[in-house]
Scaffold this motif. Structure first.
Motif, PDB file in Angstrom:
ATOM      1  N   ARG A  62     -19.731 -50.784 -25.482  1.00  0.00           N
ATOM      2  CA  ARG A  62     -18.692 -50.867 -24.456  1.00  0.00           C
ATOM      3  C   ARG A  62     -19.284 -51.180 -23.092  1.00  0.00           C
ATOM      4  O   ARG A  62     -18.679 -51.904 -22.291  1.00  0.00           O
ATOM      5  CB  ARG A  62     -17.912 -49.555 -24.393  1.00  0.00           C
ATOM      6  CG  ARG A  62     -17.016 -49.293 -25.588  1.00  0.00           C
ATOM      7  CD  ARG A  62     -16.319 -47.947 -25.470  1.00  0.00           C
ATOM      8  NE  ARG A  62     -15.406 -47.916 -24.326  1.00  0.00           N
ATOM      9  CZ  ARG A  62     -14.781 -46.813 -23.928  1.00  0.00           C
ATOM     10  NH1 ARG A  62     -14.972 -45.675 -24.575  1.00  0.00           N
ATOM     11  NH2 ARG A  62     -13.964 -46.844 -22.880  1.00  0.00           N
ATOM     12  N   LEU A  63     -20.480 -50.643 -22.816  1.00  0.00           N
ATOM     13  CA  LEU A  63     -21.129 -50.927 -21.541  1.00  0.00           C
ATOM     14  C   LEU A  63     -21.554 -52.387 -21.455  1.00  0.00           C
ATOM     15  O   LEU A  63     -21.437 -53.022 -20.400  1.00  0.00           O
ATOM     16  CB  LEU A  63     -22.346 -50.017 -21.353  1.00  0.00           C
ATOM     17  CG  LEU A  63     -22.063 -48.530 -21.125  1.00  0.00           C
ATOM     18  CD1 LEU A  63     -23.363 -47.740 -21.146  1.00  0.00           C
ATOM     19  CD2 LEU A  63     -21.333 -48.306 -19.801  1.00  0.00           C
ATOM     20  N   ALA A  64     -22.061 -52.915 -22.571  1.00  0.00           N
ATOM     21  CA  ALA A  64     -22.544 -54.296 -22.579  1.00  0.00           C
ATOM     22  C   ALA A  64     -21.407 -55.307 -22.661  1.00  0.00           C
ATOM     23  O   ALA A  64     -21.511 -56.407 -22.103  1.00  0.00           O
ATOM     24  CB  ALA A  64     -23.510 -54.500 -23.746  1.00  0.00           C
TER      25      ALA A  64
ATOM     26  N   ARG B 110     -16.045 -47.448  -8.013  1.00  0.00           N
ATOM     27  CA  ARG B 110     -17.340 -47.358  -8.683  1.00  0.00           C
ATOM     28  C   ARG B 110     -17.241 -46.519  -9.956  1.00  0.00           C
ATOM     29  O   ARG B 110     -16.652 -45.434  -9.941  1.00  0.00           O
ATOM     30  CB  ARG B 110     -18.387 -46.732  -7.751  1.00  0.00           C
ATOM     31  CG  ARG B 110     -18.666 -47.516  -6.500  1.00  0.00           C
ATOM     32  CD  ARG B 110     -19.635 -46.776  -5.596  1.00  0.00           C
ATOM     33  NE  ARG B 110     -20.954 -46.633  -6.212  1.00  0.00           N
ATOM     34  CZ  ARG B 110     -21.942 -45.912  -5.667  1.00  0.00           C
ATOM     35  NH1 ARG B 110     -21.717 -45.258  -4.531  1.00  0.00           N
ATOM     36  NH2 ARG B 110     -23.109 -45.850  -6.269  1.00  0.00           N
ATOM     37  N   PRO B 111     -17.793 -46.992 -11.059  1.00  0.00           N
ATOM     38  CA  PRO B 111     -17.842 -46.158 -12.262  1.00  0.00           C
ATOM     39  C   PRO B 111     -18.786 -44.980 -12.035  1.00  0.00           C
ATOM     40  O   PRO B 111     -19.648 -45.024 -11.152  1.00  0.00           O
ATOM     41  CB  PRO B 111     -18.375 -47.106 -13.335  1.00  0.00           C
ATOM     42  CG  PRO B 111     -19.105 -48.165 -12.581  1.00  0.00           C
ATOM     43  CD  PRO B 111     -18.382 -48.323 -11.271  1.00  0.00           C
ATOM     44  N   MET B 112     -18.625 -43.933 -12.807  1.00  0.00           N
ATOM     45  CA  MET B 112     -19.341 -42.687 -12.545  1.00  0.00           C
ATOM     46  C   MET B 112     -20.056 -42.189 -13.793  1.00  0.00           C
ATOM     47  O   MET B 112     -19.504 -42.204 -14.900  1.00  0.00           O
ATOM     48  CB  MET B 112     -18.353 -41.620 -12.047  1.00  0.00           C
ATOM     49  CG  MET B 112     -18.952 -40.237 -11.866  1.00  0.00           C
ATOM     50  SD  MET B 112     -17.712 -39.022 -11.355  1.00  0.00           S
ATOM     51  CE  MET B 112     -17.377 -39.593  -9.689  1.00  0.00           C
TER      52      MET B 112
ATOM     53  N   ASP C 136     -27.385 -49.922 -10.694  1.00  0.00           N
ATOM     54  CA  ASP C 136     -27.285 -49.184  -9.434  1.00  0.00           C
ATOM     55  C   ASP C 136     -25.855 -49.020  -8.921  1.00  0.00           C
ATOM     56  O   ASP C 136     -25.628 -48.238  -7.993  1.00  0.00           O
ATOM     57  CB  ASP C 136     -28.110 -49.897  -8.347  1.00  0.00           C
ATOM     58  CG  ASP C 136     -29.595 -49.921  -8.676  1.00  0.00           C
ATOM     59  OD1 ASP C 136     -30.048 -49.031  -9.412  1.00  0.00           O
ATOM     60  OD2 ASP C 136     -30.290 -50.842  -8.191  1.00  0.00           O
ATOM     61  N   GLU C 137     -24.924 -49.762  -9.477  1.00  0.00           N
ATOM     62  CA  GLU C 137     -23.566 -49.697  -8.932  1.00  0.00           C
ATOM     63  C   GLU C 137     -22.822 -48.428  -9.355  1.00  0.00           C
ATOM     64  O   GLU C 137     -21.771 -48.107  -8.810  1.00  0.00           O
ATOM     65  CB  GLU C 137     -22.753 -50.931  -9.342  1.00  0.00           C
ATOM     66  CG  GLU C 137     -22.423 -51.011 -10.819  1.00  0.00           C
ATOM     67  CD  GLU C 137     -23.531 -51.642 -11.647  1.00  0.00           C
ATOM     68  OE1 GLU C 137     -23.276 -51.941 -12.836  1.00  0.00           O
ATOM     69  OE2 GLU C 137     -24.638 -51.836 -11.107  1.00  0.00           O
ATOM     70  N   TRP C 138     -23.376 -47.706 -10.304  1.00  0.00           N
ATOM     71  CA  TRP C 138     -22.725 -46.483 -10.773  1.00  0.00           C
ATOM     72  C   TRP C 138     -23.007 -45.319  -9.819  1.00  0.00           C
ATOM     73  O   TRP C 138     -24.095 -45.199  -9.247  1.00  0.00           O
ATOM     74  CB  TRP C 138     -23.205 -46.125 -12.176  1.00  0.00           C
ATOM     75  CG  TRP C 138     -22.571 -46.943 -13.262  1.00  0.00           C
ATOM     76  CD1 TRP C 138     -22.594 -48.299 -13.388  1.00  0.00           C
ATOM     77  CD2 TRP C 138     -21.839 -46.455 -14.386  1.00  0.00           C
ATOM     78  NE1 TRP C 138     -21.916 -48.699 -14.516  1.00  0.00           N
ATOM     79  CE2 TRP C 138     -21.445 -47.585 -15.155  1.00  0.00           C
ATOM     80  CE3 TRP C 138     -21.475 -45.195 -14.835  1.00  0.00           C
ATOM     81  CZ2 TRP C 138     -20.706 -47.475 -16.332  1.00  0.00           C
ATOM     82  CZ3 TRP C 138     -20.744 -45.075 -16.007  1.00  0.00           C
ATOM     83  CH2 TRP C 138     -20.361 -46.208 -16.736  1.00  0.00           C
ATOM     84  N   LEU C 139     -22.016 -44.450  -9.687  1.00  0.00           N
ATOM     85  CA  LEU C 139     -22.173 -43.208  -8.949  1.00  0.00           C
ATOM     86  C   LEU C 139     -22.649 -42.131  -9.919  1.00  0.00           C
ATOM     87  O   LEU C 139     -22.035 -41.922 -10.965  1.00  0.00           O
ATOM     88  CB  LEU C 139     -20.839 -42.801  -8.316  1.00  0.00           C
ATOM     89  CG  LEU C 139     -20.802 -41.470  -7.562  1.00  0.00           C
ATOM     90  CD1 LEU C 139     -21.710 -41.530  -6.351  1.00  0.00           C
ATOM     91  CD2 LEU C 139     -19.368 -41.142  -7.144  1.00  0.00           C
TER      92      LEU C 139
ATOM     93  N   SER D 283     -13.122 -53.892 -25.378  1.00  0.00           N
ATOM     94  CA  SER D 283     -12.304 -52.674 -25.427  1.00  0.00           C
ATOM     95  C   SER D 283     -12.082 -52.197 -23.994  1.00  0.00           C
ATOM     96  O   SER D 283     -12.375 -52.918 -23.037  1.00  0.00           O
ATOM     97  CB  SER D 283     -13.000 -51.592 -26.265  1.00  0.00           C
ATOM     98  OG  SER D 283     -14.261 -51.273 -25.717  1.00  0.00           O
ATOM     99  N   SER D 284     -11.572 -51.000 -23.840  1.00  0.00           N
ATOM    100  CA  SER D 284     -11.333 -50.477 -22.498  1.00  0.00           C
ATOM    101  C   SER D 284     -12.646 -50.227 -21.772  1.00  0.00           C
ATOM    102  O   SER D 284     -13.626 -49.763 -22.358  1.00  0.00           O
ATOM    103  CB  SER D 284     -10.528 -49.175 -22.578  1.00  0.00           C
ATOM    104  OG  SER D 284     -11.203 -48.224 -23.377  1.00  0.00           O
ATOM    105  N   GLN D 285     -12.678 -50.540 -20.500  1.00  0.00           N
ATOM    106  CA  GLN D 285     -13.885 -50.381 -19.701  1.00  0.00           C
ATOM    107  C   GLN D 285     -14.147 -48.910 -19.409  1.00  0.00           C
ATOM    108  O   GLN D 285     -13.224 -48.132 -19.178  1.00  0.00           O
ATOM    109  CB  GLN D 285     -13.763 -51.151 -18.392  1.00  0.00           C
ATOM    110  CG  GLN D 285     -15.018 -51.153 -17.552  1.00  0.00           C
ATOM    111  CD  GLN D 285     -14.879 -52.033 -16.322  1.00  0.00           C
ATOM    112  OE1 GLN D 285     -13.796 -52.552 -16.064  1.00  0.00           O
ATOM    113  NE2 GLN D 285     -15.947 -52.188 -15.575  1.00  0.00           N
ATOM    114  N   ILE D 286     -15.417 -48.523 -19.447  1.00  0.00           N
ATOM    115  CA  ILE D 286     -15.792 -47.139 -19.158  1.00  0.00           C
ATOM    116  C   ILE D 286     -15.835 -46.943 -17.650  1.00  0.00           C
ATOM    117  O   ILE D 286     -16.580 -47.630 -16.945  1.00  0.00           O
ATOM    118  CB  ILE D 286     -17.163 -46.793 -19.767  1.00  0.00           C
ATOM    119  CG1 ILE D 286     -17.107 -46.893 -21.293  1.00  0.00           C
ATOM    120  CG2 ILE D 286     -17.598 -45.381 -19.354  1.00  0.00           C
ATOM    121  CD1 ILE D 286     -18.441 -46.654 -21.976  1.00  0.00           C
ATOM    122  N   LYS D 287     -15.043 -46.019 -17.147  1.00  0.00           N
ATOM    123  CA  LYS D 287     -15.045 -45.695 -15.726  1.00  0.00           C
ATOM    124  C   LYS D 287     -15.739 -44.366 -15.447  1.00  0.00           C
ATOM    125  O   LYS D 287     -16.159 -44.117 -14.316  1.00  0.00           O
ATOM    126  CB  LYS D 287     -13.611 -45.653 -15.195  1.00  0.00           C
ATOM    127  CG  LYS D 287     -12.912 -47.007 -15.228  1.00  0.00           C
ATOM    128  CD  LYS D 287     -11.538 -46.925 -14.603  1.00  0.00           C
ATOM    129  CE  LYS D 287     -10.864 -48.304 -14.600  1.00  0.00           C
ATOM    130  NZ  LYS D 287      -9.507 -48.232 -14.008  1.00  0.00           N
TER     131      LYS D 287
END
Length: 307
Positions: A108-110, A50-52, A288-291, A115-119
């Motif tokens: 980057r979120l959209a 899960r991304p945070m 909602d999937e983000w922590l 580019s590199s995914q934000i975790k």
């Protein structure tokens, strides 16, 4: 230096495992730990799929935690979502570099495929509770490389659409200037402005130059990437709405007048709620999937109440 082995050891702690299981099940958890160990705990919890989102009391704390977390997590997957330097209702515009950083994160979120995914995203509470215009992540940045074809007029129009200010001489971020077959652009994400030279409609050369003496720095580059430097972009709809509001509120003419003519002015962002249809929070953007982790929740609550 990577400290992944330390994070792995922290993740094996029985208390951390219990917390991680609770969070995975959607159960909120509260952790009491020494301030110096907070980055280790966050990194251990971030090891899941899960991304945070890490919420901090201040911008300074956000920058510090992002820097600390880069020792444990791939720095390319970490992003800071900064807050404006101004309050939303003040008739002052946020700086171009702040807006550029925010726009880059939203893009980057959209579109993580670009580019590199934000975790792991770190954000001060001020940026979390401030509404933003819906759909900012869909605004594509200007991308230009050597040998690309684009007319000077088309480039100038695109920069204006992205909120850049046309000036005679570029001296700060968010500005551009046109002289003959040369366009100077100062993107918000760069340390130095770039000079784009054209041969007809073909980009012949791109190089960085100094603001102080306007001379080339000799830094090799082959491309230009410029995100929007304003969060309120004046399109036909915004112009029409500003014109209608001007009739009802002539006392706001110093802002609404120029905006109704398509001219960006200082402080126009203070009227965002009445110039655009939809606004949302960054929490709505990530879903909602983000922590979500709050660092020092008492200070965060106090800061939010103060704001």
């Amino acid at each position: 230096m990577s400290l992944q082995h330390v994070v792995a050891a922290v993740a094996k702690d029985s208390n951390i495992r219990v917390v991680a299981e609770d969070l995975a099940a959607g159960v909120p958890a509260r952790i009491g730990t020494a301030p110096s160990t907070i980055p280790y705990v966050i990194a251990a919890l971030a090891s899941s799929d899960r991304p945070m989102l890490v919420i901090t009391p201040s911008d300074r704390a956000a920058d510090e935690y992002a820097k600390s977390l880069s020792d444990f997590i791939d720095p390319k997957s970490i992003a800071v979502f900064p807050a404006w330097e101004t309050l939303p209702h003040e008739r002052l515009s946020p700086s171009g570099d702040t807006v550029g950083s925010r726009m880059a994160v939203l893009r980057r979120l959209a579109h993580p495929e670009e580019s590199s995914q934000i975790k792991c995203m770190v954000a001060p509470i001020r940026s979390v509770i401030q509404p933003i215009v819906t759909g900012l992540g869909e605004i594509a940045p200007l991308s230009l490389s050597v040998d690309d074809e684009m007319s000077l007029d088309a480039l100038s129009l695109r920069l204006v659409q992205l909120g850049f200010e046309r000036v005679e001489l570029v001296d700060r971020r968010g500005q551009f200037a046109v002289r003959g077959g040369i366009v100077d652009v100062f993107p918000s994400s760069l340390e130095h402005p770039l000079r784009v030279e054209f041969w007809g409609d073909v980009v012949e050369d791109i190089r960085a130059f100094s603001v102080a003496d306007q001379r080339s720095l000799g830094l090799p580059t082959t491309s230009l990437l410029a995100t929007a430097c304003r969060e309120l972009l004046i399109d036909d709809e915004v112009r029409e709405r500003a014109s209608l509001l001007l009739d009802k509120h002539p006392e706001l003419g110093e802002i609404l007048g120029p905006v109704s003519e398509g001219i960006a002015v200082e402080g126009m962002e203070s009227l965002l709620p009445v110039l655009v249809d939809d606004m949302q929070l960054i929490l709505d953007v990530i879903g909602d999937e983000w922590l979500v982790v709050e660092v020092d929740p008492e200070r965060i609550s106090a800061r939010a109440a103060e704001l």
